[in-house]
Design an enzyme around this catalytic site. Structure first.
Site, PDB file in Angstrom:
ATOM      1  N   LYS A  65       0.812  -1.223   0.000  1.00  0.00           N
ATOM      2  CA  LYS A  65       0.000   0.000   0.000  1.00  0.00           C
ATOM      3  C   LYS A  65       0.850   1.278   0.000  1.00  0.00           C
ATOM      4  O   LYS A  65       0.443   2.296  -0.550  1.00  0.00           O
ATOM      5  CB  LYS A  65      -0.960  -0.001   1.188  1.00  0.00           C
ATOM      6  N   ASP A 101     -10.139   1.943   2.710  1.00  0.00           N
ATOM      7  CA  ASP A 101     -10.120   1.108   3.918  1.00  0.00           C
ATOM      8  C   ASP A 101     -10.884   1.742   5.093  1.00  0.00           C
ATOM      9  O   ASP A 101     -11.716   1.086   5.725  1.00  0.00           O
ATOM     10  CB  ASP A 101      -8.673   0.849   4.365  1.00  0.00           C
TER      11      ASP A 101
END
Ligand code: ATR
Length: 265
Positions: A65, A101
């Site tokens: 990420k 997220d």
């Protein structure tokens, strides 16, 4: 071809292809969504190859990420704030980086009717996972968030950087409405070493899901948690948000929730 993928390492167990296939069926959108194992340090090459194949977008998971954040030529404000990217969109030579997220967590908590407004939270962890969810939790109107980390200096440095008056270090007599485990402790079959009293009467949430989260949540329940929730719903909701980024419509998640929950049981 409507081609998408999830990049990560390892990636064999990712549920994302099933989730996106199910969303596509629900909405009558034909798509191909693959898993790609991408060793750390090689995301740029993997993305280049994927774009040549006609890839339109990709999810990015552990441990890529941060690499995806650096690779993006443009980033949404929520990705900037998270310091991490889990959703890439490719268009006209640009790579747009987004992060769904934190949104996924907040939507899942709402789904389970866990109030965030005026809530007192304990956040366990100060790594990438914790940093990715902090912004949306603050936006949801919490009263305060105590941040605990195994290495306290890392949490202190992070809190100083964020600079929000609602963030603080845990005090011995604090009590909490919601405890969120964003540490990687469960991956090493360990429990974060926090006092047992923090779980009393709290809703306890683990960002991990299924058997990996089981030990921590069983411990929390044994220490008096009022409710325990794993991160399967967050996984599904972050996927729904990514689907919406790419296809412009947010799928209904109830069917996928029931399907995957049955399988994990
Ligand atoms: P991630 O992206 O999963 O958050 P990370 O950035 O490496 O990964 O962060 C891992 C987090 O889990 C950190 O908060 C780490 O604590 P440290 O900062 O002290 O390393 C935490 N963690 C990992 N193993 C742990 C354990 N056994 N007990 C408690 N915390 C742990």
């Amino acid at each position: 071809m409507n081609l998408y993928a999830v990049f990560g390492y390892p990636i064999e167990h990712s549920l994302s292809p099933r989730i996106h296939a199910q969303f596509g069926r629900q909405l009558g959108i034909t798509l191909v969504y693959e898993r790609r194992a991408v060793p750390p340090g090689s995301l740029a090459q993997a993305v280049e190859r994927f774009r040549e194949e006609g890839g339109r977008g990709a999810n990015v998971t552990v441990p890529l990420k941060g690499e995806a954040y650096a690779l993006a030529s443009m980033r949404t404000p929520r990705a900037e704030r998270a310091g991490a990217v889990n959703t890439l969109s490719f268009a006209d030579g640009a790579i747009l980086g987004d992060n769904t997220d934190g949104d996924g967590l907040v939507v899942d908590l709402a789904y389970h009717q866990v109030p965030l407004s005026a809530a007192r939270l304990l956040l366990l962890g100060a790594g990438g996972a914790a940093q990715g969810i902090l912004g949306p939790l603050l936006d949801a109107g919490v009263e305060r968030i105590a941040v605990w980390n195994r290495t306290p200096g890392r949490a202190q440095e992070w809190l100083a950087r964020v600079g929000d008056a609602r963030l603080h270090r845990p005090a011995a007599d604090d009590s909490y409405d919601l405890v969120i485990n964003a540490t990687a402790a469960s991956l090493g079959h360990a429990l974060p070493p926090v006092p047992d009293t923090v779980f009393r009467d709290a809703v306890v949430y683990d960002l991990a899901y299924g058997p990996i989260a089981g030990r921590f949540l069983a411990h929390a329940r044994a220490q008096g948690a009022s409710r325990v929730l794993d991160g399967l719903g967050m996984l599904i909701e972050q996927a729904a948000s990514a689907f919406c980024v790419w296809h412009g419509v947010r799928p209904d998640t109830a069917g996928v929730r029931a399907l995957l929950r049955d399988e994990l049981a």
